[in-house]
Scaffold this motif. Structure first.
Motif, PDB file in Angstrom:
ATOM      1  N   ALA A 192       0.870  -1.173   0.000  1.00 57.71           N
ATOM      2  CA  ALA A 192       0.000   0.000   0.000  1.00 57.71           C
ATOM      3  C   ALA A 192       0.905   1.220   0.000  1.00 57.71           C
ATOM      4  CB  ALA A 192      -0.922   0.027   1.211  1.00 57.71           C
ATOM      5  N   SER A 193       0.849   1.979  -1.043  1.00 55.66           N
ATOM      6  CA  SER A 193       1.693   3.163  -1.137  1.00 55.66           C
ATOM      7  C   SER A 193       1.470   4.077   0.061  1.00 55.66           C
ATOM      8  CB  SER A 193       1.369   3.934  -2.422  1.00 55.66           C
ATOM      9  OG  SER A 193       1.977   5.202  -2.406  1.00 55.66           O
ATOM     10  N   GLU A 196      -1.075   9.014  -0.577  1.00 47.37           N
ATOM     11  CA  GLU A 196      -2.533   8.905  -0.610  1.00 47.37           C
ATOM     12  C   GLU A 196      -3.095  10.237  -1.083  1.00 47.37           C
ATOM     13  OE1 GLU A 196      -4.685   6.732   2.588  1.00 47.37           O
ATOM     14  OE2 GLU A 196      -5.638   8.687   2.906  1.00 47.37           O
ATOM     15  N   ASP A 375      -5.749   4.666  -8.389  1.00 44.51           N
ATOM     16  CA  ASP A 375      -5.333   3.502  -7.592  1.00 44.51           C
ATOM     17  C   ASP A 375      -4.694   3.923  -6.275  1.00 44.51           C
ATOM     18  OD1 ASP A 375      -6.199   1.769  -9.562  1.00 44.51           O
ATOM     19  OD2 ASP A 375      -4.221   1.597 -10.505  1.00 44.51           O
ATOM     20  N   TYR A 376      -4.425   5.226  -6.126  1.00 43.09           N
ATOM     21  CA  TYR A 376      -3.725   5.720  -4.939  1.00 43.09           C
ATOM     22  C   TYR A 376      -4.604   6.665  -4.124  1.00 43.09           C
ATOM     23  CZ  TYR A 376       0.138   3.533  -7.271  1.00 43.09           C
ATOM     24  OH  TYR A 376       0.944   2.591  -7.880  1.00 43.09           O
ATOM     25  N   LEU A 381      -6.673   2.565  -0.755  1.00 42.18           N
ATOM     26  CA  LEU A 381      -5.568   2.209   0.137  1.00 42.18           C
ATOM     27  C   LEU A 381      -5.968   2.056   1.602  1.00 42.18           C
ATOM     28  CD1 LEU A 381      -2.817   4.536  -1.363  1.00 42.18           C
ATOM     29  CD2 LEU A 381      -3.127   2.092  -1.758  1.00 42.18           C
ATOM     30  N   LYS A 384      -6.648  -1.492   3.170  1.00 38.76           N
ATOM     31  CA  LYS A 384      -5.430  -2.296   3.319  1.00 38.76           C
ATOM     32  C   LYS A 384      -4.661  -1.880   4.565  1.00 38.76           C
ATOM     33  CE  LYS A 384      -4.430  -3.124  -1.600  1.00 38.76           C
ATOM     34  NZ  LYS A 384      -3.396  -2.966  -2.645  1.00 38.76           N
ATOM     35  N   ARG A 385      -4.506  -0.562   4.724  1.00 40.54           N
ATOM     36  CA  ARG A 385      -3.733  -0.072   5.870  1.00 40.54           C
ATOM     37  C   ARG A 385      -4.429  -0.387   7.184  1.00 40.54           C
ATOM     38  NH1 ARG A 385      -3.189   5.089   3.170  1.00 40.54           N
ATOM     39  NH2 ARG A 385      -1.314   5.128   1.893  1.00 40.54           N
TER      40      ARG A 385
END
Length: 396
Positions: A192-193, A196, A375-376, A381, A384-385
């Protein structure tokens, strides 16, 4: 989100912070209080931040992010990123970090930074869990910093970082492939980048396509990054743009970030670019950066080191055509033609020549980048985090 009990964690990164006379702590990087509130305080009751001490900042702080607030404290330590400083002060600072770790339930480390590797060692010694947000390559960052000492230390730091990641209880990578391959983990892993963005409105793309259709005679090019060193490849950009200027291409390069512009004065003078390169200083993250990006025609980032570059994703979210190096996981973001080998001025030169007046290509890239940036967003995200940090909480 329900917390089972009172838990405190340490968060380590090498960001500089300063103390203002108003008692607030300000960050020289993207670490505002909002980050702690949105990402960590929903899971942990108290967060202690370990970072580098920049001293007092009683001057104008309007361009910095306020990092302090309820349930967040800052432990600011001297900079030991240079190998000699680590040698001279490392033992004393490790004792302080060990003491801080003894007072918390777990440790979170962003990137392969010196304070983080010390905190990981202290956590292992005290049998406390630690998680790593793997945001960059230790070898590349140290090797391409530009000094002989950096070249000597890079392999050592690389091995230390691999050791830290391999023994972590959990690791969340910002890349999909690059960092996972170089720094494999044995604990729970996630991708996960750490970038954000807010989901951009369709009007952003419409405005971008309208701007491209005006077919500007002079391109306004942008680059974001610290220009106090060569990691973001500003020297490569100067070299390439000097060659293009000699061939009659018209442009201005705007650089957003911190550093001393005088470092680049001689190189700019040699290329005849003094009036074509503009250092715009720093801006608070968010709307002001987006407005700055909206005023560009093209974004370039010829970096020598990256994790997954925040600035590129932000530029993509504004529908900007981008040309970037393959440093770190950057090449996971764009089409192959938009990527050049890190350090290669020639490849970037030919890329720029190829797309300069290719308005259909620029429009195509604007649409592609705008869609990929989605996607970001937080919607993608955040789940996931949250699952990742809830599992870490269960280990404390």
């Amino acid at each position: 989100m329900k917390k089972t009990s009172q838990k405190t964690v340490i968060f380590c990164h090498d960001t500089y912070y300063c103390r203002h006379s108003n008692q607030e702590i300000y960050a020289f990087g993207a670490f505002p209080y909002k980050l702690w509130v949105e990402r960590f305080l929903p899971h942990f009751d108290q967060v202690k931040i370990i970072g580098r001490d920049k001293g007092a900042c009683d001057s104008d702080v309007s361009m910095l992010d306020c990092s302090s607030g309820p349930n967040v404290t800052h432990i600011l330590l001297p900079n030991i990123n240079a190998p000699l400083k680590r040698l001279l002060q490392g033992r004393r600072l490790y004792k302080e970090i060990y003491r801080q770790v003894s007072e918390v339930d777990g440790v979170i480390i962003r990137g392969p930074v010196e304070f983080g590797m010390m905190a990981a060692k202290a956590a292992r010694a005290q049998k406390k869990p630690y998680a790593v947000e793997m945001s960059g390559c230790a070898f590349d960052h140290t090797w391409f910093h530009g000094s002989i000492i950096g070249h000597l230390y890079a392999p050592i730091k690389y091995l230390r970082a691999r050791h830290m990641v391999a023994r972590a209880d959990q690791v969340i990578y910002v890349t999909q492939r690059f960092l996972q391959k170089r720094y494999p983990a044995n604990g729970r892993i996630e991708f996960a980048s750490n970038v954000e963005i807010t989901a951009p409105e369709e009007a952003v793309l419409t405005q971008r396509l309208t701007r491209i259709n005006t077919k500007p005679s002079a391109l306004k090019i942008g680059l974001i990054g610290n220009y106090g060193n060569a990691l973001k490849g500003l020297d490569i950009a100067i070299n390439v743009l000097g060659r293009l200027k000699a061939e009659g291409y018209k442009f201005d390069l705007h650089v957003l970030g911190s550093g001393d512009p005088q470092r680049w004065h001689e190189a700019m003078k040699q290329q005849g670019l003094e009036e074509h390169i503009h250092f715009d200083g720093t801006l608070p993250g968010g709307d002001q950066v987006m407005t700055w990006l909206d005023g560009l025609d093209l974004y370039i980032q010829p970096s020598r080191h990256e994790g997954l570059p925040r600035a590129v994703i932000e530029a993509m979210s504004r529908g900007l055509p981008c040309l970037i190096s393959n440093a770190g996981g950057a090449d996971e973001l764009l089409d192959p033609y938009c990527i050049h080998k890190k350090g290669s001025a020639d490849q970037l030169y030919y890329q720029l020549k190829g797309i300069w007046s290719d308005w259909s290509w620029q429009a195509e890239q604007a649409e592609n980048n705008f869609l990929r940036a989605k996607d970001y967003t937080a919607e993608v995200l955040k789940p996931k985090r949250e699952a990742f940090w809830q599992q870490f909480l269960s280990k404390l």
